[in-house]
Enzyme design. Structure first.
Site, PDB file in Angstrom:
ATOM      1  N   ARG A  36      31.915   0.734  13.702  1.00 31.07           N
ATOM      2  CA  ARG A  36      30.951   1.347  12.785  1.00 31.07           C
ATOM      3  C   ARG A  36      31.350   2.773  12.403  1.00 31.07           C
ATOM      4  NH1 ARG A  36      25.086  -0.911  14.901  1.00 31.07           N
ATOM      5  NH2 ARG A  36      24.922  -2.520  13.336  1.00 31.07           N
ATOM      6  N   LYS A 213      17.325 -18.346  18.205  1.00 26.51           N
ATOM      7  CA  LYS A 213      16.018 -18.919  17.858  1.00 26.51           C
ATOM      8  C   LYS A 213      15.914 -19.358  16.408  1.00 26.51           C
ATOM      9  CE  LYS A 213      13.266 -16.047  20.953  1.00 26.51           C
ATOM     10  NZ  LYS A 213      12.516 -14.799  20.879  1.00 26.51           N
ATOM     11  N   GLY A 366      24.198  -9.660  13.719  1.00 25.72           N
ATOM     12  CA  GLY A 366      24.822  -8.677  14.593  1.00 25.72           C
ATOM     13  C   GLY A 366      25.649  -9.308  15.706  1.00 25.72           C
ATOM     14  N   GLY A 389      20.362  -7.257  11.243  1.00 28.00           N
ATOM     15  CA  GLY A 389      19.023  -7.492  10.690  1.00 28.00           C
ATOM     16  C   GLY A 389      18.958  -7.211   9.200  1.00 28.00           C
TER      17      GLY A 389
HETATM   18  P1  ADP Z   1      22.835 -12.982  15.311  1.00 21.67           P
HETATM   19  O1  ADP Z   1      22.686 -11.618  15.909  1.00 21.67           O
HETATM   20  O2  ADP Z   1      24.254 -13.296  14.921  1.00 21.67           O
HETATM   21  O3  ADP Z   1      21.881 -13.217  14.186  1.00 21.67           O
HETATM   22  P2  ADP Z   1      21.115 -14.134  17.330  1.00 21.67           P
HETATM   23  O4  ADP Z   1      20.647 -12.791  17.701  1.00 21.67           O
HETATM   24  O5  ADP Z   1      20.160 -15.053  16.658  1.00 21.67           O
HETATM   25  O6  ADP Z   1      22.460 -14.052  16.478  1.00 21.67           O
HETATM   26  O7  ADP Z   1      21.568 -14.917  18.659  1.00 21.67           O
HETATM   27  C1  ADP Z   1      22.594 -14.467  19.489  1.00 21.67           C
HETATM   28  C2  ADP Z   1      22.432 -14.964  20.896  1.00 21.67           C
HETATM   29  O8  ADP Z   1      22.241 -16.366  20.947  1.00 21.67           O
HETATM   30  C3  ADP Z   1      23.651 -14.681  21.736  1.00 21.67           C
HETATM   31  O9  ADP Z   1      23.326 -13.708  22.694  1.00 21.67           O
HETATM   32  C4  ADP Z   1      23.990 -16.020  22.376  1.00 21.67           C
HETATM   33  O10 ADP Z   1      24.317 -15.919  23.737  1.00 21.67           O
HETATM   34  C5  ADP Z   1      22.716 -16.811  22.189  1.00 21.67           C
HETATM   35  N1  ADP Z   1      22.949 -18.261  22.187  1.00 21.67           N
HETATM   36  C6  ADP Z   1      23.745 -18.978  21.376  1.00 21.67           C
HETATM   37  N2  ADP Z   1      23.726 -20.280  21.709  1.00 21.67           N
HETATM   38  C7  ADP Z   1      22.890 -20.405  22.765  1.00 21.67           C
HETATM   39  C8  ADP Z   1      22.449 -21.506  23.568  1.00 21.67           C
HETATM   40  N3  ADP Z   1      22.872 -22.738  23.331  1.00 21.67           N
HETATM   41  N4  ADP Z   1      21.576 -21.250  24.581  1.00 21.67           N
HETATM   42  C9  ADP Z   1      21.155 -19.987  24.801  1.00 21.67           C
HETATM   43  N5  ADP Z   1      21.519 -18.917  24.080  1.00 21.67           N
HETATM   44  C10 ADP Z   1      22.384 -19.120  23.074  1.00 21.67           C
HETATM   45 MG    MG Z   2      21.221 -10.787  17.318  1.00 23.57          MG
END
Ligand code: ADP
Ligand code: MG
Length: 409
Positions: A36, A213, A366, A389
């Site tokens: 960053r 989620k 992120g 976000g």
């Molecule tokens: P991003 O920041 O890319 O939008 P999220 O914040 O939604 O992604 O999710 C990231 C997290 O999801 C990571 O910390 C990862 O460990 C977790 N994750 C991915 N797959 C699984 C799974 N099958 N069970 C539990 N956690 C998971």
């Molecule tokens: Mg995230």
């Protein structure tokens, strides 16, 4: 885009307030990823070249107690930025002080000053009792704070895309209290790249969605589903979809209150949604736990799925191969543990093969961005967003509050 950029303003001799996003990971006082900071360099160099008196500030993490005022100091970033620029930076260890104003007044054209972590304004310490009160002046956009910071400069440049979806004193507060505002080059690049992918989309357009989620991603799933030709689903959200289809998901994470929504999405986008064929499961949420691969119809009761399996990596590769636009949010598995990073690595590999194919490949979230960089795929994408976000909200079509208050051309 109709917003003014730093290139539209006359900077010479002006006190230029630059909101950067230096919210980098720091462990034991050491910066573990300076991406960053590097991404902010073009705007910084531009302002210096044009003879601005540069005042840079950023938030770093969250500040909730007295010890955060030591551990969350921006000082390591000042040191790193000074190294990267090969220039001296005046550092004021305060966010609001007489000395800050005095030192700013001493700045000559092309010189730089930084002040402390803007989130220090989220707490107030009683000097006698050392008691800490949470006041959130920065995070809740206290109008006096925004006005004070605005009084320190002539021009405000916002280059902090990562916090553009928030209304804080250090972005919205300053912008609404100063005469001239514009966005920086990083912010401009982020916005143009994302807008271009969504508006002048080259097809096939594949959205890859994972992460923890469904509920975090509803907006973006729906916004991308209407535009994308394919939606590849991985990560923990897989299990809410599998459960909605009536499958046994063992001890895997899922969201009970999102089952109906998952069913609706499965019906509405049945031709576009591509779910995993197999998953990597294990007994404990631990990198020491043995991984087993099962087809999605055969997940045992006592195991939890932590990654997509190898058949799924191949299935996703087929779609990725023929895509001309890819937007990826959310890792395919628990990539932080190397036993459950193979799905995410597999997807990164497939995307990296598109290089030179004139495809647009963008990482949004992120954690997905951290995964792409941490797993060694920084050069495999056309764009890795610095704003998790913010990029999600932008893709959902929401207005970013920090952008709204910037002057139009
Ligand atoms: P991003 O920041 O890319 O939008 P999220 O914040 O939604 O992604 O999710 C990231 C997290 O999801 C990571 O910390 C990862 O460990 C977790 N994750 C991915 N797959 C699984 C799974 N099958 N069970 C539990 N956690 C998971
Ligand atoms: Mg995230």
């Amino acid at each position: 885009m109709n917003k003014k950029t730093v290139k539209d303003l006359d900077l010479k001799g002006k006190r230029v307030l630059l909101r950067a996003d230096f919210n980098v990971p720091i462990k034991d006082g050491e910066i573990t990823d300076d991406n960053r900071i590097k991404q902010a360099l073009p705007t910084i160099k531009y302002i210096l070249e044009k003879g601005g008196k540069l005042i840079i500030f950023s938030h770093l993490s969250r500040v909730k107690n007295i010890s955060d005022l030591e551990t969350k100091s921006i000082r390591p970033i000042v040191v790193r930025l000074s190294e990267l620029l090969g220039r001296k930076i005046v550092f004021i260890k305060a966010i609001q002080s007489k000395n800050l104003k005095t030192e700013i007044d001493k700045l000559k054209n092309g010189e730089i000053l930084m002040f402390e972590n803007t989130r220090f304004a989220d707490v107030q310490i009683n000097t006698e009792t050392k008691e800490c009160t949470i006041i959130k002046c920065e995070s809740k956009n206290n109008p006096n704070l925004g006005a004070y910071w605005a009084s320190l400069g002539d021009i405000f440049i916002n280059d902090a895309f990562g916090t553009a979806h928030r209304s804080h004193a250090s972005n919205v507060g300053i912008a609404t209290n100063i005469n001239e505002t514009a966005i920086g080059l990083l912010m401009e690049n982020e916005l143009n790249t994302l807008a271009n992918a969504m508006e002048n989309t080259k097809h096939p357009f594949t959205a890859i969605l994972g992460g923890s989620k469904v509920s975090d991603k509803i907006g973006v799933i729906e916004a991308l589903a209407t535009k994308a030709d394919y939606l590849l689903i991985g990560g923990a959200m897989t299990f809410t979809f599998l459960k909605a289809l009536g499958k046994n998901i063992g001890k895997s994470l899922y969201e009970e209150d999102k089952l109906d929504l998952a069913k609706k999405l499965l019906e509405k986008y049945s031709e576009k949604l591509i779910l995993p064929l197999d998953v990597t499961c294990t007994k404990e949420f631990s990198n020491d736990s043995t991984p087993y691969i099962f087809d999605v119809d055969k997940i045992p009761n006592n195991l939890m799925g932590l990654d997509i399996g190898p058949k799924t990596v191949n299935l996703f590769a087929e779609t990725i191969k023929k895509s001309k636009t890819i937007i990826w949010n959310g890792p395919m598995g628990v990539f932080e543990m190397n036993k459950f990073a193979l799905g995410t690595i597999g997807v990164c590999n497939s995307i990296s093969l598109l290089k030179g194919n004139d495809a647009i490949t963008i990482v949004g979230g992120g954690d997905a961005a951290a995964a792409a960089i941490g797993l060694g795929f920084s050069d495999s994408f056309t764009h890795i967003s610095t704003g998790g976000g913010a990029s999600l909200e932008f893709l959902e079509g929401k207005e970013l509050p920090a952008l709204k208050v910037i002057d139009e051309k």
